[in-house]
Design a protein around this motif. Sequence first.
Motif, PDB file in Angstrom:
ATOM      1  N   SER A 278       0.841  -1.198   0.000  1.00 18.81           N
ATOM      2  CA  SER A 278       0.000   0.000   0.000  1.00 18.81           C
ATOM      3  C   SER A 278       0.880   1.254   0.000  1.00 18.81           C
ATOM      4  O   SER A 278       1.898   1.315   0.676  1.00 18.81           O
ATOM      5  N   GLY A 279       0.475   2.224  -0.793  1.00 15.08           N
ATOM      6  CA  GLY A 279       1.215   3.481  -0.879  1.00 15.08           C
ATOM      7  C   GLY A 279       2.417   3.456  -1.808  1.00 15.08           C
ATOM      8  O   GLY A 279       3.116   4.455  -1.940  1.00 15.08           O
ATOM      9  N   GLU A 305      -4.076  -0.679  -2.917  1.00  6.15           N
ATOM     10  CA  GLU A 305      -4.209   0.776  -2.941  1.00  6.15           C
ATOM     11  C   GLU A 305      -5.284   1.231  -1.946  1.00  6.15           C
ATOM     12  O   GLU A 305      -6.386   0.676  -1.897  1.00  6.15           O
ATOM     13  N   SER A 308      -4.224   0.083   4.734  1.00  5.39           N
ATOM     14  CA  SER A 308      -3.353   0.543   5.814  1.00  5.39           C
ATOM     15  C   SER A 308      -1.896   0.525   5.387  1.00  5.39           C
ATOM     16  O   SER A 308      -1.505  -0.186   4.449  1.00  5.39           O
ATOM     17  N   ASP A 309      -1.066   1.301   6.109  1.00  4.71           N
ATOM     18  CA  ASP A 309       0.364   1.372   5.794  1.00  4.71           C
ATOM     19  C   ASP A 309       0.993  -0.006   5.804  1.00  4.71           C
ATOM     20  O   ASP A 309       0.740  -0.819   6.694  1.00  4.71           O
ATOM     21  N   ASN A 310       1.845  -0.253   4.784  1.00  2.00           N
ATOM     22  CA  ASN A 310       2.648  -1.476   4.685  1.00  2.00           C
ATOM     23  C   ASN A 310       1.840  -2.749   4.436  1.00  2.00           C
ATOM     24  O   ASN A 310       2.383  -3.849   4.518  1.00  2.00           O
TER      25      ASN A 310
END
Length: 349
Positions: A278-279, A305, A308-310
Motif C-alpha cells: 500500500s502506498g 491501494e 493501511s500502511d505497509n
Amino acid sequence: MSEHTYHLQKYAGTSTRHTCPQCGHKGEFTYYVDERNVPIDESCGRCNRERCGYHLTPSEYFKAHPTDKRNEFTTWKQPEPPKVIPVSYLPSSLLTTDTYRSENNLFRFMAKEFGTNKTNLVFDIYHVGTSKHWRNNGGLSTAFPQIDDKGRICQLKVMAYNPYNGKRMKKQDRAEMWSDKAQKYVPDTRPMDKIWFAGKTLLKNYEANLQQTFFGCHLIKASSRIGIVESEKSALICSILMPEITWITTGGCNGCKWTEKAVIKPLSDKRVVLYPDSGMVAKWEGKAEILRSSGIDVTVSRICEGLSDNWDVADVLLRERHVQKGMSIGEVMAYAKEIGVSRQITYNV
C-alpha cells in the motif's frame, strides 16, 4: 622537488568507500589519494554506481582550485581500469535437509496458520532454511536462499520473526544473537532490524563479488505467470493461498537491484504482475516502465491501494481467509482478469 602521483584508493574494506557527494549513497565513492594514501578532497573521486556516474579527476579538481599548492608539483597517473572480479556463488550444500525446521519461527507461525503439510511443502519448494543467527521467543531465525535460474545460490538472507504474529523483528524488538567468539547467545542490542546477508561470511571472503537475484528465481523457468512482491514471507503465503501464480520477491522496493537487465532476464516471455505494498503503486509503476523497456510483459496490481500502511497482497488474502468473507462476483472477475486466470474460473450466479 617531490612528485606525487594520484590514483583511486585501493579497496581495503568499507572504510575505504565513502558517501558520494552527488547521489548521497554510502559506501559507493572512491577517493583519489596520493602515495601516502591521503585523499585530495572529499569531492575528488569516482562513484561506483553507474546510474550516478559522478567522476571528478585530480586534474579537474586542481583546475577548479588553482590556489591549491599541491598542483604545482603534482603529476596525475591515469587510473588503471578496475579489475573484473568474477561472481561468487555459495555452496549448494546449504540446501541440504533442514533438521531444525520445527524451531524456525516463521515456520511455527505459518504451520499454525496453514498446517504443517502445506507449510513444509512451500518451504521445500523455496528451499527455506533455519539459521541459529538469532534466537527469540523460543525459536530460531529464517534463511532465504536466492537461487538463480541456473540453480546457483547467489546470496543467503537471514531474518528473525515473531512466531506468534509472523511479523519481522525490528530494531526495537528483543532477540539474542549467536556469538562465534563466545560460543553462546548474547543480547543483540544493535539499533538495527534483524536482517543479515550471510553470503560473504559463509564464504569467509569479504571481498567476494555476490550478485543478488529474486528470491524464488529458480521457479521462474517452469512458470508462465509470475507475481512479484517485496516480502519473502508474502511470497510463501501467496504460494499457499494462490498457487496458480509463481511468486517471487525483490526483498524491498529497491532490493536485489531487480530492475537491472541481468536480474530481470529470466522474466522474458513471462506474464508478470507487480504487487506493490500500500502506498507504493506510483514507485512500482516507475519500476514497471523499466521492465517494459526491456521487453517484459508487466502490469501493476492496485489490490493494496488505499489500505493501511505497509499492507501487501498476502495481508489481503489472509484477511479474506480470516473473516471467511469471499469477494463479490464483480471483485472476483476483476481480480481474475488482472492476474490472467479469468478463463479458468466458473461463476455460479
